[in-house]
Structure formats: C-alpha cells, structure tokens
Write a protein that holds these residues in place. Sequence first.
Motif, PDB file in Angstrom:
ATOM      1  N   MET A  58      37.843  12.058 -33.217  1.00 17.64           N
ATOM      2  CA  MET A  58      37.616  11.329 -31.967  1.00 17.64           C
ATOM      3  C   MET A  58      38.764  11.626 -31.003  1.00 17.64           C
ATOM      4  O   MET A  58      39.945  11.481 -31.349  1.00 17.64           O
ATOM      5  N   ARG A 116      36.509   3.458 -28.455  1.00 15.81           N
ATOM      6  CA  ARG A 116      36.097   4.031 -27.157  1.00 15.81           C
ATOM      7  C   ARG A 116      36.303   3.034 -26.015  1.00 15.81           C
ATOM      8  O   ARG A 116      36.785   3.386 -24.939  1.00 15.81           O
ATOM      9  N   PHE A 170      37.422   9.926 -37.875  1.00 15.95           N
ATOM     10  CA  PHE A 170      38.230   9.263 -36.856  1.00 15.95           C
ATOM     11  C   PHE A 170      39.182  10.244 -36.178  1.00 15.95           C
ATOM     12  O   PHE A 170      39.407  10.168 -34.968  1.00 15.95           O
ATOM     13  N   ARG A 201      34.381   2.305 -34.241  1.00 12.45           N
ATOM     14  CA  ARG A 201      34.286   3.444 -33.329  1.00 12.45           C
ATOM     15  C   ARG A 201      34.000   2.979 -31.894  1.00 12.45           C
ATOM     16  O   ARG A 201      34.599   3.480 -30.937  1.00 12.45           O
TER      17      ARG A 201
END
Length: 417
Positions: A81, A53, A78, A49
């Motif tokens: 996101m 980002r 996921f 994760r």
Amino acid sequence: MSVEIVTFGCRLNAFEAEVIRSKAEGAGLVDTIVINSCAVTNEAVAQARQSIRKLKRERPGARIVVTGCAAQTQSRMFADMAEVDRVVGNDDKMRSDAWREARDAFDIGAREKIAVSDIMAVKEMAPHLVDGFASGLPRVFVQVQNGCDHRCTFCIIPFGRGNSRSVPMGAVVEQVRALAERGHAEIVLTGVDLTSYGADLPGAPKLGMLTKQILRHVPELKRLRISSIDSIEADNDLLDAIADDARLMPHLHLSLQSGDDMILKRMKRRHLRGDAIAFCDQVRRLRPDVAFGADIIAGFPTETEAMFSRSLDLVEECGLTFLHVFPYSPRPGTPAARMPQVAGPEIKERARRLRAAGEAALRQRLQAEIGATRDVLIESESQGRTEHYLPVAIAGARVGSVVPRMIVGSDGERLTT
C-alpha cells in the motif's frame, strides 16, 4: 501530534496499544499513526485498509505504521500500500528497538518496509508495565498470556500471535498491585488463550492459581475481571475463586463458537455442546447471579439449518446474556477455507438471527435486574457498569469510583437508577 494509535480487534490489542505508544514515543517518533490491526475476519482486515487510506487523505504528512495480527500474517499486502511507511511484526511491536529502527528507516527513506520476525520462534513473554494508563482510569487491562498452541480449523490467530507463552505470576501480581495503587478500580486479565496460562512456566501454574494469588496479595484491588476463556480448560482453583471472592466479577465470556457437536469437531474445538451447558450450570450453582457472554460463529462451512439451530438454542440453554457473533469468513491458509462453504446470504441471515437472539437475551437480563442493588463502576459522566458488565445510565458520580445503586428500570439497552 506525536504518536496516535488506531486499534482494531480484541482487548489484548487495546492493552498492547498503550505499550506501543510508550515504545514509539520513547524512540522519538513524531507525527506518526500506528494501525494496530486484527486478522480474525476478512472484514477486520478490510477495515484496517480502509482506515489507512482515510487517515492518509486526512493527514497526508503523517507517517503510517501497520502492526498487529494482520500485519504479521499479511505483511506484504500492507507493504504494497502506497500509504504505508512501515510494517512492524506482532512481537516486534512490543520492543523499543523495532520503533527506533522504524524511526531511522523514515529518516533514510528505506525502501524495504517490512520488519516482521518469525513469530513461531518466540518462546518467552516479558511483562509490560504500562505507565500510559491515566491515573484513575476506571478499567485497565493486564496481559498475562499471548499466543495459542491449538489449531482450530477456522483460526489464523496462532500464526499472528505464535505459540502460547505466559508472564510469570510474580510479575503479574506486581503489575496488578502497581495499577491498583494508582487508583484503577478494575483490572481485566487478558490473553489470546487465557485458560492455557502457565503451561510454559515452572510448575505449570494455572489461571485459577494466578487469580487466587492476585486476590490474596493485592487486597487493595476492588474488582478483578477475566476476559474470554475456553471453558473446557477452566480449573478447580478458578471455580473456587468464582465461588468464594466477591472481588472476582460474576461475568465470564466463553469461547463457544458453535452449539452443534459435528461442527465443533470440524472446528477442532476441544469441547462438545454438553460440556458448555454443564459448565454454565456448574458456575451458576457456585455464583447464581453470574452473567455469561459467548463468541459464536454463524455459517461455518458445512453448517446446515439444523446445525445452526443448535447454536441458536444454546443462547437459552446456557443462559447467555452477551453474544459476540462472527459471520464466518474464510481465512487463507486455514483448513476451514478448503471445506464446502455456506452461501454468503445465508451466513448473513444466520448472523442476524443470532444477534437478534442476543439482543433479546440482554433485554431479558436487564429487566431481571430491576429492584436489585448493584455496585456500579463509573466509566464516564453518563455511564457505568455493574459487576455483571451490564451498562447503567448514571450521573453525578466520580469517574473511576464504584458506587452502590438501586436499579429502577431499563430502556432496553441500559439499566437506569
């Protein structure tokens, strides 16, 4: 940039990354980053994760696709996101059509990100001949098995990989031959539960038979290595190959997990402490110079200090050289997550002590190598690996070659020549 693969986790993921690259590029994806995730610990998922980002900040125009074990088991997390454009399942990632669908979904701006099929419905395994390995690359992996039929109480991986399935022996031999002919000096057989190889194939051949077939039918192969195994499933043919063929490297990585019998039972492992010690003793009689590595979990639920000490003692009693330490982390949906947990600081401290024992064992083995002549596989301009997977500081040899070298010293982390 065309397709970039960021891989977390095991050697099998490293192999599959090259298959993914080939399939995704063949489907016409461009300016795409694929996160090939791992689900073995909470930390591995968190790292994926964080990487997503960070990569999106650095390359805002790139498409991001998440696949791998964590994508299979936590696909919605996921998909939620904002940085993620597509979530592709663990079996789907090995199929060209899944990447064509991902490309088309980008083009039409599809809102549904998840393309994850039922992994438990997958019953067969197709061989994947990887053309993406650069010719002469020193070490390459060949996937011979996937999935796992066992249900260890701490493990989420069967739900990310599905049940055990194997590549037919003939296809494996042909792939190894093709890679050896391309100049790859060392082939590593890899899988999720490698010693379960063949149970689903006609005649139920075992890993030992596969190993012997490779060594017999690919005489040009210089070195064959086996990745992590479950020692309780090691068959007689495998032991014979270890004893009889120098091309099979004297290095085995064992899935031990604990040195305490009660913890092993609570983990639903199929071996006991004595089995692990007896196996290491047996292999050492067959191949006295063998080096062992092992996976050990620190702080499994209900583990007391006395129980932990038996894991610590196993480093010496099994003669382990390489230690892969996992601080226990509860995986949602596993039985161990519902057991009484060890306090976080205690888990970290036990993991630290195990790693320290592993570092000491490695230094001891490096010191013991001084004066020996070893065949070193040159991995880079400055480092190689011996038959026992020990790192060697080396210069002046061609990358991908295997050269004999006298070991003259050690800096505590690598051998010197």
